[in-house]
Structure formats: structure tokens, C-alpha cells
Design a protein around this motif. Structure first.
Motif, PDB file in Angstrom:
ATOM      1  N   ARG A  88     144.051 181.311  51.881  1.00 41.88           N
ATOM      2  CA  ARG A  88     143.576 180.276  51.210  1.00 41.88           C
ATOM      3  C   ARG A  88     142.333 179.980  50.840  1.00 41.88           C
ATOM      4  NH1 ARG A  88     148.367 175.792  52.357  1.00 41.88           N
ATOM      5  NH2 ARG A  88     150.071 176.892  51.413  1.00 41.88           N
ATOM      6  N   THR A  89     141.785 180.194  52.044  1.00 43.36           N
ATOM      7  CA  THR A  89     140.050 180.100  52.271  1.00 43.36           C
ATOM      8  C   THR A  89     139.299 181.210  52.026  1.00 43.36           C
ATOM      9  OG1 THR A  89     140.043 179.875  54.528  1.00 43.36           O
ATOM     10  CG2 THR A  89     140.394 177.886  53.170  1.00 43.36           C
ATOM     11  N   TYR A  90     139.337 181.797  53.036  1.00 48.04           N
ATOM     12  CA  TYR A  90     138.349 183.339  53.086  1.00 48.04           C
ATOM     13  C   TYR A  90     138.722 184.148  51.820  1.00 48.04           C
ATOM     14  CZ  TYR A  90     136.497 187.764  54.404  1.00 48.04           C
ATOM     15  OH  TYR A  90     135.744 188.638  54.429  1.00 48.04           O
ATOM     16  N   ILE A  91     139.917 184.556  51.821  1.00 38.37           N
ATOM     17  CA  ILE A  91     140.224 185.351  50.680  1.00 38.37           C
ATOM     18  C   ILE A  91     140.033 184.726  49.456  1.00 38.37           C
ATOM     19  CG2 ILE A  91     142.163 186.502  49.604  1.00 38.37           C
ATOM     20  CD1 ILE A  91     143.265 187.317  52.335  1.00 38.37           C
ATOM     21  N   GLU A  92     140.276 183.466  49.181  1.00 41.98           N
ATOM     22  CA  GLU A  92     140.224 182.895  47.937  1.00 41.98           C
ATOM     23  C   GLU A  92     138.550 182.821  47.640  1.00 41.98           C
ATOM     24  OE1 GLU A  92     143.118 181.760  46.445  1.00 41.98           O
ATOM     25  OE2 GLU A  92     141.875 181.691  44.766  1.00 41.98           O
ATOM     26  N   SER A  93     137.929 182.535  48.596  1.00 42.01           N
ATOM     27  CA  SER A  93     136.421 182.642  48.252  1.00 42.01           C
ATOM     28  C   SER A  93     135.721 183.881  48.088  1.00 42.01           C
ATOM     29  CB  SER A  93     135.484 181.737  49.159  1.00 42.01           C
ATOM     30  OG  SER A  93     135.921 182.384  50.379  1.00 42.01           O
ATOM     31  N   THR A  94     136.321 184.833  48.527  1.00 43.47           N
ATOM     32  CA  THR A  94     135.624 186.174  48.635  1.00 43.47           C
ATOM     33  C   THR A  94     136.486 186.937  47.381  1.00 43.47           C
ATOM     34  OG1 THR A  94     136.987 187.007  50.440  1.00 43.47           O
ATOM     35  CG2 THR A  94     134.805 186.139  50.864  1.00 43.47           C
ATOM     36  N   LYS A  95     137.486 186.505  46.985  1.00 44.28           N
ATOM     37  CA  LYS A  95     138.107 187.170  45.910  1.00 44.28           C
ATOM     38  C   LYS A  95     138.500 188.665  46.200  1.00 44.28           C
ATOM     39  CE  LYS A  95     136.717 184.336  42.337  1.00 44.28           C
ATOM     40  NZ  LYS A  95     136.886 183.077  42.701  1.00 44.28           N
ATOM     41  N   LYS A  96     139.038 188.434  47.668  1.00 47.73           N
ATOM     42  CA  LYS A  96     139.795 189.581  47.954  1.00 47.73           C
ATOM     43  C   LYS A  96     141.100 189.592  47.671  1.00 47.73           C
ATOM     44  CE  LYS A  96     136.661 191.410  51.767  1.00 47.73           C
ATOM     45  NZ  LYS A  96     135.446 190.938  51.700  1.00 47.73           N
ATOM     46  N   ASP A 106     152.743 184.208  56.919  1.00 42.33           N
ATOM     47  CA  ASP A 106     152.650 182.751  57.160  1.00 42.33           C
ATOM     48  C   ASP A 106     151.555 182.575  58.282  1.00 42.33           C
ATOM     49  OD1 ASP A 106     156.317 182.420  56.952  1.00 42.33           O
ATOM     50  OD2 ASP A 106     154.338 182.001  55.455  1.00 42.33           O
ATOM     51  N   ILE A 107     151.496 183.290  59.108  1.00 42.60           N
ATOM     52  CA  ILE A 107     150.354 183.147  60.254  1.00 42.60           C
ATOM     53  C   ILE A 107     148.943 183.167  59.725  1.00 42.60           C
ATOM     54  CG2 ILE A 107     149.262 184.036  62.307  1.00 42.60           C
ATOM     55  CD1 ILE A 107     152.147 185.409  63.045  1.00 42.60           C
ATOM     56  N   LEU A 108     148.667 183.937  58.656  1.00 43.39           N
ATOM     57  CA  LEU A 108     147.308 184.001  58.182  1.00 43.39           C
ATOM     58  C   LEU A 108     146.865 183.133  56.854  1.00 43.39           C
ATOM     59  CD1 LEU A 108     146.987 187.871  58.676  1.00 43.39           C
ATOM     60  CD2 LEU A 108     146.178 186.197  60.118  1.00 43.39           C
ATOM     61  N   MET A 109     148.118 182.274  56.841  1.00 41.02           N
ATOM     62  CA  MET A 109     148.125 181.437  55.639  1.00 41.02           C
ATOM     63  C   MET A 109     146.543 180.673  55.271  1.00 41.02           C
ATOM     64  SD  MET A 109     150.374 178.769  53.623  1.00 41.02           S
ATOM     65  CE  MET A 109     151.814 179.511  54.433  1.00 41.02           C
ATOM     66  N   TYR A 110     145.947 180.390  56.492  1.00 43.91           N
ATOM     67  CA  TYR A 110     144.697 179.583  56.277  1.00 43.91           C
ATOM     68  C   TYR A 110     143.653 180.662  55.651  1.00 43.91           C
ATOM     69  CZ  TYR A 110     140.633 176.634  57.083  1.00 43.91           C
ATOM     70  OH  TYR A 110     139.575 175.654  56.622  1.00 43.91           O
ATOM     71  N   MET A 111     143.548 181.708  56.265  1.00 43.47           N
ATOM     72  CA  MET A 111     142.681 182.763  55.611  1.00 43.47           C
ATOM     73  C   MET A 111     142.667 183.123  54.225  1.00 43.47           C
ATOM     74  SD  MET A 111     142.284 186.673  56.901  1.00 43.47           S
ATOM     75  CE  MET A 111     143.992 187.210  56.263  1.00 43.47           C
TER      76      MET A 111
END
Lengths: 732, 195
Positions: free
Chosen positions: A122-130, A115-120
């Protein structure tokens, strides 16, 4: 416009980039790292979600997503490593509990962290496909805890041990099991399968292999099946309680294989408890259980069916070839019906009316009924018995039931034409002696035979009924036009159309004067209204009712055959007669006369005549006189019987011969029919086609067919092809 | 042509009708120095296409002698070996075999020949080529009771039997095929003997 000094005043595009303090990222991360620690240490209550979220958000915003992600992984990994040490340290029973507890904790922590890292996420992980946070949390758990060498094997063994315990009857903590196994499921299908399911199935296989061996050595079939069924139910229950539903099919396969498939033959053939025993003793429950269990495995039902079939054939063969059982035809057939009912009930009660079993039952019956060449005759005798007296008092519906059962047996017969011959004989006797219990029943059976075999089969039989009716009308007409005959002996005539009734040679016989006068009057009456016909008296088929007065005044009415009447009437004019005198006076042929005299003089309770000498057999030197002392508690005494009886050997031969003779033209007709349409046909095909065409009536013998073909060749109906010897050609 | 006719008349002069009758044939045989029951006489009849057993007409006589280029007894005698070779040629023998059967049908509408005659005929016609089969089959015919006469179909069947079936093992015989029933029975009888 005023000329003003340029100001450094610009409206600049909004930039995310803020002058970053290099230490900013570290500081922010530290906050988060600390938070993660606290979360894991169950010390999260003092944390502000909003603050942590914003920190994480900022890191990603300022392009520190990677640092955040990596940090998160490293931190979580460290924690998990610690946790696994703790778990590993747990002793005995608490091992699993510890694992479960830590897993639950981890899940809670993971959720918070996610929950805390949700922004990451949705964005960073999403775009880097990690890998996303939550799945990553699971993977880390898998790699660091479950696959931790010190835990991995121990975990599996603990679980399998518990299953084993439960299988041996102990109670285990199912909730804990469910939790732990759900953990596997959550970690991914391949984890569940590799780390738990596959070893579980292997262990189960071993377990059941051993157990089934134990059982099979110590139990009888019924008990074994009960146990197998119980185990199956248990496993299904186990899956429902703490395994993945997808495992159900797999574990039941294991049980089916180990407990049933591997021991199929042994179970079915078990002496004194296997399939045959169950069938013989109507063990419906056991049979039903066997059916339900065996249908689960390949060839299970096939095995059951095959054993049932060979048992039926063997039993049937013994039944029909046992000379003891063939002594009483009615009992013979009743026994067949009883057996059929029995197995019918088995199939409907225990085998769910399975059609393939029905077929096996039918084909077995068909096989063995035809092993006894007298089956057609016996079935006709059975019907005869029923139609004479057996159906007395039966309600219509019940009559139909019995007749339908008879038809069922009839269908099994290969030699239906033999049945027809006997049926005709027996029907004739029934009709002529007036001994049929129910006209409706007779008619009903004819209709059933017609439906089964077609019009030709029954047209002659129906002709017999018509003759009986017509004769009644004729008698009415006769007495109507001869009122003076109402005094004196009553004559009842049945006029039979020769073609419809079984042929009998006419036997000569001198009728007593008062009778022959009547007969002549009838003959002239009949021929008066039916010119061009020829009437022949069948004296061997008639009956007579005579009033007799004996020495002490006893009065009786005797029911006798025509021959017997001729003999008895002689004693109105003589006290004593020799065999030769009787023979001369009546002109009855010797064998018939001897039989007739025997029934009048040598049967206890019916000996209205006495014979000298008192020997058992009739000799040509014997003499006869009336038995003045004759007594019977009945007023009406029946002496002559025209009841259908099992044929004697010579009679049987004769009937068989007539049947064979009748078949020859039928075979030839079939050959000609087939060749006429095909024009050219090879030998094997002719045999096959002819056999098929004649199958509703009888089983054609290939040798006999060959004989008929050769006869047809000789008479120029067919010829052999000049080049190919196997071909026959139709000659128009 | 004249000499052929002349020869004919020599043998035909005994009968009232203008035919060579059985007696004439007997004389012919003794002149040819061939036994009366020899197969070559039958072959001669075949060559003539003689219709009635025991009799030769002028036309039939002419037919054969012209084809054989014989107009004297000695020439006819010399031509006999050649005739035999001709008949035994596979293309002709089947025809001869059929002819031999028909030749024995003496009555109008007769279709079968009694067992005894058949036995003799088999001996004459097939004895030299299929000695074993003929001997065994004749034995069987004399013992069996199913058939009192043999018809053309059975006669032909036996010839095919001799040609196609290995003997005495009969390993390639199949009674379920279209062989005449009498041969099936013969086969069974042989098998029983061999057991």
C-alpha cells in the motif's frame, strides 16, 4: 525567575528515524525470507502473522522497502523455478495434476505473503508505481512456470489432447481442465488468449475441417445437420464447463465455418437428401434444423431461400405448363392451393414464419402462375365450382377461408382484367340458372374483390345482383296484376341491364305459341311501367321445365334449355319431324340447333328423342321422333346444362381479343393522365409510369404502349419534342 | 416582274382559273428538260411554297422566280442546279423533307399517305442520298401488313433513322427507345434477313 543552569533538556520533534542498526535490515529480511520458505514448504503453521507483518512494516518504515521488494521477488522466483522442475518431472497424466497442485499451492502462499507484505503493497509499491504483490506473484508464475520452455508447449499439447479425447467420446477430468484453464484466465486475458485460446481455436478448426469432410462424404444431408448441431451443442457445453465464456462465440464461429459455411452449397444441393428432398417430403424437423444452423452463417439463409425459390419456380412451371394438369381447371387450381398450403406450413413450422421466405414464396407463385395464360380463366372456374356446389354444407368460417385462399391466388395474377371478364361470364350463368349455393358467399367474394381492386372492378358485378333482385319484384308485380295467368305455364323473367352483363348477341328463335303469348303479355306489362326501354329476349340463355308423358305411361319432368323446349314442343303436333322441318319451325341457327338436337337424341340416359339414322352426329337429312321407350329412374331429368365450361379454342381467342381491345382505351387514358400532369416526359419514363398505373389490372406491353402513343400523336394529343426525339409533349 | 407574269400566263392559259394546272406543269417540265417526276420540280414547288399539288398560283410562281432571279425559261433552267444545292443544304433539307410529305396530302383533313405513294416519294426525295436505306425500307413497306398508310411522325422518323443509324448493321439502333413502331418492325425484319 531563578537563574538556573541550562539543562540539556529539549523537547524534540518526533522523528521516525531511529538510529538504525545496519544489520537490522538484513536480520529482519532473513526472518521474512525464512518465513517465505516455510510458507512454500507447507510449513507455515508455526508462524506468527502479527510478527511477520510487523517486520515487514518496519522494513518499509525504515526505508528498506526496496530491499524487501527485491527480496520477495528473488525468493519467490527461486521457489517457482524449483517447482517448475518438479512439475516438469511429472510423467504422463500426472503432469497436469502436478501443475494444478503447485498452482493452488502457489496461490495460497501468495495470499499469505501478500497479507504479510500488505503495508509495502500500500505504501512503497504505491508510491514507486511498481507491480503489486499479488499480480507480481502471477507474473512470476507465468514467467517461471508456464513459459518455462520445458513446460510451455507440453502444457498446451496436454490440454489440446484432452479436448481432442473428449471430442472423440472419451471422458476426461473436467474439473482439472477447468482449474488449469482458469489459471490461464487468472494470469491475464492476453495470456489466456495467446497461450491457450488461439491455439485451441486453430486446433479445433483443423479438427472440424477434417471431420466435416468425413461426414460430408459419408452422410446424407439430414444426418450431417444432426451431427453438426450436436457438435455445436457440445462446444457450447465445453465452454460452460471449463472455458472462458468469451470463448463461446469464437468456438461456435469455428464450428459454423468449418461444418456449415464451407459445405453450404453441397449440403443444400445434395441429391435425394438436400433441401429439395426435404421440401418435397415435408421433413419439418430437418428443415427446422437447417434453418437454425444456416442462419448462423453469412448468406446461409440466402442460400436456402434461393434454392427453395428456384425449386418452387421449376415445380410451378411444370405444374402450370403440363397439358395433362390443365385438363381439369378445378383440379388445376386446387393443386395450386395445395402446394401453397404445403409451403406455407413449411415456412411456419420449420422456418419460424420468416418474412423473407414468405416473400420468396409469393414471388415464386406470382412468377409461375402467370406462365399459363389460362390461369385467370381457371381460377374463375374454380370459384364457379365452389359457388355452385363445392361449398355446400360448409360453415361460414370455412367458406371465408376458401374465398381468402382464392383471393390470394387472384393477387398473383398479372392479368386481372382477364379474370374479371371470365368471372362476369361465369357469374351471369350462375345467377341465371339459379345455381348458386350461397348468396352470402357470392356477396362476400365481391366485397373482397372490391377491397382489393376498387369500386370500378365490382360495380358491374353488383349491378348483376341488383338486376336479379329487381326481376323478382317485377315478377311479383306481373303476376299480381294478371291473376288469370296463375293457371297455365309459369313464366319467370329476369330483366338484365345490358351494360352490366356480359354481352351476348341475341339469337332468333320461334317460341311455342303458349310461351310467346305469355312473353308478349310480360313485355307490355314491363314497358307499361318502364317507358323508353327496349327489351330483347335472350333465347340462348333460358331454361324450361316440361312435364312429359311417354309411351308406357312414364311420366317425367324434363329440365331443358329454351331451344330444347322449342324442339320438343313441336312433337306435340307431329310424330316425326325431319331436321329441315325442325329448322324451319324453330328458326334456331344451324350450329346451335345441331348441338341442341345432339343433347336430346344422342346422350345415353337422356335421349328423349330418337334419331334416324342412329349415327353420332346430326346430319341435315336426319329425322327425329319421340323415344316412347324412354326410361329414367329419376322423375326429374335434367337435359340442358348451362354450366360454365372451359372455353374452346375459338372462344378463348375471342375472349382474348376482346380483352386486348378493352385494354387499348385504358392504356390511352393512362398515357393522357400522365402526360397531362407531367407536360413533358421521356419515352422510358412514360413506359414505366403507364405500366405502373395499369399494374393492378394487367401487365401492359411496351410495344402496345408505343402503338397507343403513336396513335395519340396522330390525333394531336401529344407531339414529339423537335430537338430531343426521346421527349413527348402534352398538347392541351 | 412583267416578264415573270408573262411566263406564268404562258403556262396558265390552258386552265379556266388563273393557275398553272398539271398539264401546264407538264409542259413546263418538258421545256425545262426535266422529267416530270424529277425531284427538282418538287424543289421548285418548295421554293414557291406551293400549297396544292399539281397547281401553281401566280403568287407562288412570282415568289420562286423572283428569288431565283429567273424571268425566262433558260434562266430558270440554269438556276435549277443552284436551287438543288440550296435545298440540299442541311438547314433547308429538313424543311424540304417535311414539305414533300405535306405536298402529297391532297384531301382536306388527310393526315396520312398510302404506301405506294410513300414509296415513290421516298425514292424521289431520299433516293440519291440514302439509296440503300430507301431500297430496303421500300421492300419492307411493300411486304408488311401492319400499316396501310404512313403519317408525318413515321415519315420524319425514317429521315432521322437514315441520318443517325449506321446501315446496314444498325448496331446503334435500340427498339426500346422512342422510335416509331414501324421502324422497330423494320429493324426486326432486317435482323431476321441478316441472320
Amino acid at each position: 525567575m531563578s537563574n538556573q543552569k541550562k539543562r540539556n533538556f529539549q523537547i524534540e520533534a518526533f522523528k521516525h528515524r531511529v538510529v538504525v542498526d545496519p544489520k537490522y535490515a538484513d536480520k529482519t529480511w532473513q526472518i521474512l525470507e525464512r518465513a517465505i520458505h516455510q510458507i512454500y514448504n507447507q510449513d507455515a503453521s508455526g508462524l506468527s502473522f502479527e510478527e511477520l507483518y510487523r517486520n515487514a512494516y518496519n522494513m518499509v518504515l525504515h526505508k528498506f522497502g526496496e530491499k524487501l521488494y527485491t527480496g520477495f521477488i528473488v525468493t519467490m522466483t527461486a521457489h517457482l523455478k524449483e517447482k517448475s522442475k518438479l512439475i516438469e518431472a511429472a510423467q504422463g497424466g500426472s503432469f497436469l495434476e502436478e501443475l494444478n497442485k503447485k498452482w493452488n499451492e502457489h496461490n495460497k502462499a501468495l495470499e499469505m505473503i501478500r497479507d504479510i507484505l500488505m503495508y509495502m503493497d500500500r505504501t512503497y509499491i504505491e508510491s514507486t508505481k511498481k507491480t503489486h504483490v499479488h499480480p507480481m506473484g502471477f507474473s512470476l508464475w507465468r514467467d517461471n512456470v508456464v513459459h518455462f520452455t520445458k513446460i510451455h508447449t507440453r502444457l498446451l499439447n496436454t490440454l489440446l489432447d484432452l479436448v481432442q479425447k473428449e471430442r472423440t467420446g472419451e471422458v476426461i477430468d473436467r474439473g482439472l481442465m477447468r482449474s488449469v484453464i482458469k489459471m490461464f484466465m487468472d494470469l491475464g486475458e492476453s495470456v489466456y488468449q495467446e497461450d491457450f485460446e488461439k491455439p485451441f481455436l486453430d486446433a479445433s478448426s483443423e479438427f472440424y475441417k477434417v471431420e466435416s469432410q468425413e461426414f460430408i462424404e459419408s452422410c446424407d444431408c439430414g444426418d450431417y445437420l444432426k451431427k453438426a448441431e450436436k457438435r455445436l451443442t457440445e462446444e457450447i457445453d465445453r465452454v460452460a464447463h471449463y472455458l472462458d465464456p468469451k470463448s463461446e462465440e469464437k468456438i461456435t464461429s469455428v464450428v459454423e465455418k468449418e461444418m456449415i459455411a464451407n459445405h453450404m452449397q453441397r449440403l443444400v444441393h445434395m441429391e435425394n437428401s438436400g433441401l429439395v428432398y426435404m421440401l418435397l417430403h415435408d421433413k419439418y424437423e430437418d428443415l427446422g434444423r437447417m434453418y437454425n444452423l444456416f442462419r448462423r452463417v453469412t448468406n446461409g439463409l440466402l442460400t436456402v431461400r434461393d434454392v427453395m425459390t428456384s425449386h418452387l419456380r421449376e415445380m410451378g412451371k411444370q405444374l402450370v405448363t403440363d397439358p395433362e394438369k390443365s385438363k381439369d381447371p378445378v383440379e388445376f387450381v386446387q393443386r395450386l392451393l395445395d402446394e401453397r398450403d404445403k409451403y406455407d406450413k413449411v415456412i411456419s413450422t420449420a422456418f419460424g414464419n420468416d418474412k423473407t421466405f414468405q416473400n420468396a414464396l409469393n414471388s415464386s407463385f406470382e412468377h409461375f402462375i402467370n406462365l399459363n395464360a389460362r390461369s385467370p380463366e381457371f381460377i374463375s372456374l374454380f370459384v364457379d365450382d365452389k359457388l355452385r356446389k363445392g361449398l355446400k354444407g360448409f360453415v361460414d368460417v370455412d367458406v371465408e377461408v376458401i374465398l381468402d385462399k382464392v383471393m390470394m391466388l387472384f393477387r398473383y395474377l398479372q392479368e386481372k382484367d382477364v379474370f374479371e371478364k371470365y368471372y362476369k361470364q361465369h357469374l351471369a350463368k350462375r345467377l341465371l340458372s339459379g345455381k348458386t349455393v350461397s348468396d352470402d358467399a357470392e356477396r362476400s367474394l365481391i366485397v373482397k374483390l372490391k377491397t382489393e381492386c376498387g369500386y370500378q372492378f365490382t360495380s358491374k358485378l353488383e349491378g348483376m345482383f341488383t338486376d336479379m333482385k329487381t326481376s323478382e319484384d317485377t315478377m311479383r308485380g306481373f303476376y299480381g296484376s294478371h291473376p288469370e295467368l296463375s293457371e297455365g305455364p309459369t313464366l319467370i323473367v329476369q330483366v338484365l341491364t345490358t351494360g352490366s352483363w356480359p354481352t351476348q348477341p341475341a339469337v332468333p328463335c320461334n317460341l311455342p305459341a303458349e310461351v310467346s303469348v305469355l312473353c308478349e303479355k310480360f313485355r307490355s306489362y314491363y314497358l307499361g311501367t318502364h317507358t323508353g326501354r327496349r327489351l330483347t329476349w335472350q333465347t340462348n340463355m333460358g331454361t324450361a321445365d316440361i312435364k312429359a308423358l311417354f309411351g308406357k305411361g312414364q311420366k317425367h319432368e324434363l329440365n331443358v334449355s329454351t331451344f330444347q323446349m322449342c324442339v320438343l314442343m313441336l312433337f306435340n303436333n307431329a310424330d316425326r319431324l325431319s331436321y329441315k322441318e325442325i329448322e324451319q319451325a324453330t328458326e334456331i341457327p344451324a350450329s346451335d340447333l345441331k348441338r341442341c338436337l345432339q343433347s336430346l337424341a344422342c346422350v345415353k340416359g337422356k335421349n328423349v328423342i330418337k334419331k334416324e339414322p342412329m349415327s353420332k352426329d346430326i346430319g341435315e337429312e336426319d329425322s327425329f321422333y319421340v323415344n316412347e321407350k324412354f326410361t329414367s329412374k329419376f322423375y326429374k331429368v335434367k337435359i340442358g346444362t348451362v354450366v360454365a365450361q372451359k372455353e374452346t379454342e375459338p372462344e378463348k381467342q375471342e375472349t382474348r381479343q376482346r380483352v386486348e381491345e378493352d385494354r387499348k382505351p385504358q392504356i390511352e387514358a393512362a398515357i393522357v393522365r400522365i402526360m397531362k400532369s407531367r407536360k413533358i416526359l421521356d419515352h422510358n419514363n412514360i413506359i414505366a409510369e403507364v405500366t405502373k398505373q395499369l399494374q393492378p389490372r394487367f401487365l401492359a406491353n411496351p410495344t402496345e404502349i408505343k402503338k397507343r402513343i403513336e396513335s395519340l400523336i396522330e390525333r394531336d394529343f401529344l407531339e414529339r419534342d423537335s430537338t430531343d426525339r426521346k421527349l413527348y409533349r402534352y398538347l392541351a | 416582274m412583267d416578264r415573270i407574269d408573262h411566263l406564268f400566263n404562258h403556262y396558265a392559259n390552258r386552265s379556266s382559273s388563273h393557275l398553272i394546272d398539271p398539264e401546264g406543269i407538264e409542259e413546263l417540265c418538258s421545256n425545262l428538260e426535266v422529267p416530270h417526276t424529277d425531284v427538282r420540280i418538287l424543289m421548285l414547288a418548295w421554293k414557291m411554297k406551293a400549297e396544292k399539288q399539281g397547281y401553281f398560283t401566280l403568287e407562288e410562281w412570282r415568289r420562286a422566280l423572283k428569288a431565283m432571279r429567273a424571268d425566262t425559261i433558260s434562266k430558270l433552267k440554269k438556276a435549277l442546279p443552284e436551287l438543288e444545292k440550296e435545298v440540299r443544304r442541311p438547314s433547308n433539307f429538313a424543311d424540304f423533307y417535311v414539305y414533300a410529305f405535306r405536298y402529297c396530302l391532297t384531301e382536306e383533313k388527310q393526315k396520312s399517305i398510302d404506301i405506294e405513294t410513300i414509296c415513290q416519294l421516298l425514292d424521289i426525295v431520299l433516293g440519291s442520298t440514302f439509296r440503300a436505306q430507301v431500297d430496303y425500307f421500300i421492300d419492307y413497306l411493300k411486304i408488311q401488313n401492319d400499316y396501310k398508310v404512313i403519317n408525318m411522325d413515321q415519315w420524319l422518323g425514317f429521315y432521322r433513322f437514315c441520318n443517325e443509324i449506321s446501315f446496314p448493321d444498325m448496331s446503334n439502333y435500340n427498339p426500346e427507345l422512342a422510335w416509331p413502331l414501324i421502324l422497330d418492325n423494320f429493324f426486326e425484319w432486317m435482323r431476321e434477313k441478316q441472320a
